[in-house]
Write an enzyme that holds these catalytic residues in place. Sequence first.
Site, PDB file in Angstrom:
ATOM      1  N   HIS A 144       6.307  16.676 -23.082  1.00 16.95           N
ATOM      2  CA  HIS A 144       6.981  17.774 -23.791  1.00 16.95           C
ATOM      3  C   HIS A 144       6.102  18.179 -24.968  1.00 16.95           C
ATOM      4  CE1 HIS A 144      10.030  20.079 -25.983  1.00 16.95           C
ATOM      5  NE2 HIS A 144       9.528  19.485 -27.049  1.00 16.95           N
ATOM      6  N   LYS A 193       6.926  11.658 -21.805  1.00 17.23           N
ATOM      7  CA  LYS A 193       8.289  11.360 -21.356  1.00 17.23           C
ATOM      8  C   LYS A 193       8.342  10.004 -20.630  1.00 17.23           C
ATOM      9  CE  LYS A 193       9.621  16.221 -20.940  1.00 17.23           C
ATOM     10  NZ  LYS A 193      10.303  17.223 -20.104  1.00 17.23           N
ATOM     11  N   ARG A 202       0.128  23.673 -25.456  1.00 21.92           N
ATOM     12  CA  ARG A 202       0.900  24.224 -24.331  1.00 21.92           C
ATOM     13  C   ARG A 202      -0.023  24.523 -23.146  1.00 21.92           C
ATOM     14  NH1 ARG A 202       6.439  24.224 -24.360  1.00 21.92           N
ATOM     15  NH2 ARG A 202       6.475  26.218 -23.279  1.00 21.92           N
ATOM     16  N   PHE A 211      21.358  21.737 -15.981  1.00 27.45           N
ATOM     17  CA  PHE A 211      20.593  20.491 -15.905  1.00 27.45           C
ATOM     18  C   PHE A 211      20.618  19.679 -17.197  1.00 27.45           C
ATOM     19  CE2 PHE A 211      17.629  23.976 -16.903  1.00 27.45           C
ATOM     20  CZ  PHE A 211      17.058  23.527 -18.084  1.00 27.45           C
ATOM     21  N   TYR A 266      17.213  18.697 -27.482  1.00 33.21           N
ATOM     22  CA  TYR A 266      17.317  19.664 -26.383  1.00 33.21           C
ATOM     23  C   TYR A 266      18.526  20.593 -26.540  1.00 33.21           C
ATOM     24  CZ  TYR A 266      13.563  17.577 -23.565  1.00 33.21           C
ATOM     25  OH  TYR A 266      12.341  17.160 -23.084  1.00 33.21           O
ATOM     26  N   THR A 311       5.760  24.531 -17.307  1.00 33.64           N
ATOM     27  CA  THR A 311       6.855  23.543 -17.320  1.00 33.64           C
ATOM     28  C   THR A 311       7.088  22.947 -15.939  1.00 33.64           C
ATOM     29  OG1 THR A 311       7.901  24.779 -19.112  1.00 33.64           O
ATOM     30  CG2 THR A 311       9.299  23.225 -17.921  1.00 33.64           C
ATOM     31  N   ARG A 370       0.359  18.494 -16.666  1.00 35.43           N
ATOM     32  CA  ARG A 370       1.423  18.541 -15.641  1.00 35.43           C
ATOM     33  C   ARG A 370       0.847  18.873 -14.267  1.00 35.43           C
ATOM     34  NH1 ARG A 370       5.074  22.037 -19.683  1.00 35.43           N
ATOM     35  NH2 ARG A 370       6.386  20.418 -20.622  1.00 35.43           N
TER      36      ARG A 370
HETATM   37  P1  CMP Z   1      10.533  20.346 -21.677  1.00 34.65           P
HETATM   38  O1  CMP Z   1       9.284  21.041 -22.063  1.00 34.65           O
HETATM   39  O2  CMP Z   1      10.731  18.953 -22.167  1.00 34.65           O
HETATM   40  O3  CMP Z   1      11.775  21.233 -22.168  1.00 34.65           O
HETATM   41  C1  CMP Z   1      12.986  21.301 -21.492  1.00 34.65           C
HETATM   42  C2  CMP Z   1      12.965  20.533 -20.216  1.00 34.65           C
HETATM   43  O4  CMP Z   1      13.991  20.835 -19.311  1.00 34.65           O
HETATM   44  C3  CMP Z   1      11.707  20.869 -19.445  1.00 34.65           C
HETATM   45  O5  CMP Z   1      10.590  20.319 -20.090  1.00 34.65           O
HETATM   46  C4  CMP Z   1      12.016  20.324 -18.074  1.00 34.65           C
HETATM   47  O6  CMP Z   1      11.615  18.972 -17.915  1.00 34.65           O
HETATM   48  C5  CMP Z   1      13.537  20.382 -18.054  1.00 34.65           C
HETATM   49  N1  CMP Z   1      14.019  21.317 -17.021  1.00 34.65           N
HETATM   50  C6  CMP Z   1      13.797  22.633 -16.969  1.00 34.65           C
HETATM   51  N2  CMP Z   1      14.387  23.150 -15.873  1.00 34.65           N
HETATM   52  C7  CMP Z   1      14.980  22.106 -15.217  1.00 34.65           C
HETATM   53  C8  CMP Z   1      15.738  22.000 -14.021  1.00 34.65           C
HETATM   54  N3  CMP Z   1      15.997  23.066 -13.284  1.00 34.65           N
HETATM   55  N4  CMP Z   1      16.175  20.771 -13.675  1.00 34.65           N
HETATM   56  C9  CMP Z   1      15.902  19.685 -14.443  1.00 34.65           C
HETATM   57  N5  CMP Z   1      15.195  19.747 -15.596  1.00 34.65           N
HETATM   58  C10 CMP Z   1      14.735  20.938 -15.970  1.00 34.65           C
END
Ligand code: CMP
Length: 143
Positions: A115, A9, A85, A57, A49, A91, A102
């Site tokens: 991601h 990202k 993963r 969000f 997304y 996440t 992460r």
């Molecule tokens: P990703 O795996 O790219 O898939 C969806 C993304 O949403 C996740 O990683 C996070 O970066 C983002 N995300 C999930 N929950 C929140 C949140 N509460 N606020 C901001 N971003 C979020």
Amino acid sequence: MEKTFIMVKPDGVQRNLVGDIVSRFEQKGFKLAGAKLMQIPTELAEEHYGEHKDKPFFGELVDFITSGPVFAMVWEGENVISTARKMMGATNPAESDIGTIRGDYGLTVGKNVIHGSDSPESAEREIGLFFKEGGLVEYTKDA
Ligand code: CMP
């Protein structure tokens, strides 16, 4: 052979983490099938997304992912979707184990560095969105 979509990202690109992340996947033994540095257009971010479009969000997520270049990749190998993963960690970096990408580099759920596709269906959809016909390279990898 199974393929997955992985993306460093904008925060990961800005913080010079592309090399380390590529290296982790190489050292694990996976095969790189495609890679590009790109700025994601808003429409592509919204489609990628799409499953989160009703989340509070969503706007923040689209703004962030389009805020600077990302490094999009396709990695190939046995069980690459689930193993990637595990390598990425939870996440929310606050819950990711140390030793995961992460867990080692992230602090907040919004800027969580990387991601990766969460299922075979997502992998197929996301690879198709980011790497159009002919965008992947087929070759033999011996080691
Ligand atoms: P990703 O795996 O790219 O898939 C969806 C993304 O949403 C996740 O990683 C996070 O970066 C983002 N995300 C999930 N929950 C929140 C949140 N509460 N606020 C901001 N971003 C979020």
